[in-house]
Design a protein around this motif. Structure first.
Motif, PDB file in Angstrom:
ATOM      1  N   LYS A 133       1.083   5.180   7.381  1.00  0.00           N
ATOM      2  CA  LYS A 133       2.522   5.292   7.602  1.00  0.00           C
ATOM      3  C   LYS A 133       3.307   5.428   6.296  1.00  0.00           C
ATOM      4  N   TYR A 134       2.876   4.743   5.239  1.00  0.00           N
ATOM      5  CA  TYR A 134       3.632   4.705   3.985  1.00  0.00           C
ATOM      6  C   TYR A 134       2.930   5.438   2.840  1.00  0.00           C
TER       7      TYR A 134
ATOM      8  N   GLU B 132      -1.665   0.434   7.504  1.00  0.00           N
ATOM      9  CA  GLU B 132      -0.253   0.824   7.481  1.00  0.00           C
ATOM     10  C   GLU B 132       0.101   1.522   6.175  1.00  0.00           C
ATOM     11  N   LEU B 133      -0.360   0.954   5.054  1.00  0.00           N
ATOM     12  CA  LEU B 133      -0.026   1.529   3.753  1.00  0.00           C
ATOM     13  C   LEU B 133      -0.591   2.929   3.584  1.00  0.00           C
TER      14      LEU B 133
ATOM     15  N   PRO C 222       5.632   7.698   0.541  1.00  0.00           N
ATOM     16  CA  PRO C 222       6.418   7.032  -0.516  1.00  0.00           C
ATOM     17  C   PRO C 222       5.588   6.647  -1.734  1.00  0.00           C
ATOM     18  N   PHE C 223       4.342   6.231  -1.544  1.00  0.00           N
ATOM     19  CA  PHE C 223       3.499   5.887  -2.688  1.00  0.00           C
ATOM     20  C   PHE C 223       3.167   7.124  -3.509  1.00  0.00           C
TER      21      PHE C 223
END
Length: 175
Positions: free
Chosen positions: A143-144, A139-140, A147-148
């Motif tokens: 999907k994310y 997920e990190l 943002p990181f």
């Protein structure tokens, strides 16, 4: 009152006190150290919620890496000893406008994503397995990821900006 509630209230007071100490401290080094203590307090909150991986990530990434890097930059450049100069005339209106946009956006997100009648449940013990860590990593990094990456760019820009501003001020002082 239960023990969990007492620990939560104590930690929340420490988190609020360290956040206020960070904001109102005039010394940049003390402000950064208050932020490290706040990160550690948030990590203890994660431990209380049953998320040891996130707690250790919080301490390792934020308290251990980013804040040490910022402390190094602050101490290397001597930014804590430089006196502040007058603000640019457009700086305060822009800051207030951006703050207002942030508040409006936050209220919109809170209202639009609010789901009534959802209680907070304790995390399931079976979620702390290697499969859930694998799912979280997927997920990190899918999907994310954006943002990181945006956060890393913002931290880099802030550090370069601090270096440029400090070097200009020191050059003007005759160093």
């Amino acid at each position: 009152m239960t023990t969990d509630l007492i620990v939560f209230l104590t930690l929340s007071l420490v988190a609020i006190a360290t956040a206020l100490g960070m904001v109102f401290s005039r010394n940049a080094v003390y402000s950064a150290l208050f932020l490290v203590l706040n990160f550690v307090t948030v990590a203890v909150f994660y431990l209380l919620l049953g998320a040891p991986f996130i707690a250790m990530s919080q301490v390792t990434v934020y308290g251990g890496a980013i804040m040490v890097l910022f402390l190094f930059v602050i101490m290397l450049l001597g930014a804590d000893s430089i006196s502040s100069t007058s603000d640019l005339p457009w700086q305060k209106p822009l800051a207030f406008t951006l703050a207002l946009v942030l508040v409006v956006e936050s209220v919109y997100l809170i209202v639009s994503r609010a789901q009534p009648n959802l209680g907070i449940t304790a995390p399931d013990a079976s979620l702390n397995t290697m499969d859930s860590l694998h799912q979280m990593a997927l997920e990190l990094f899918s999907k994310y990821l954006l943002p990181f990456e945006v956060t890393s760019i913002l931290l880099l820009v802030a550090m370069v900006g601090a270096i440029v501003l400090t070097k200009q001020k020191k050059a003007g002082q005759g160093s």
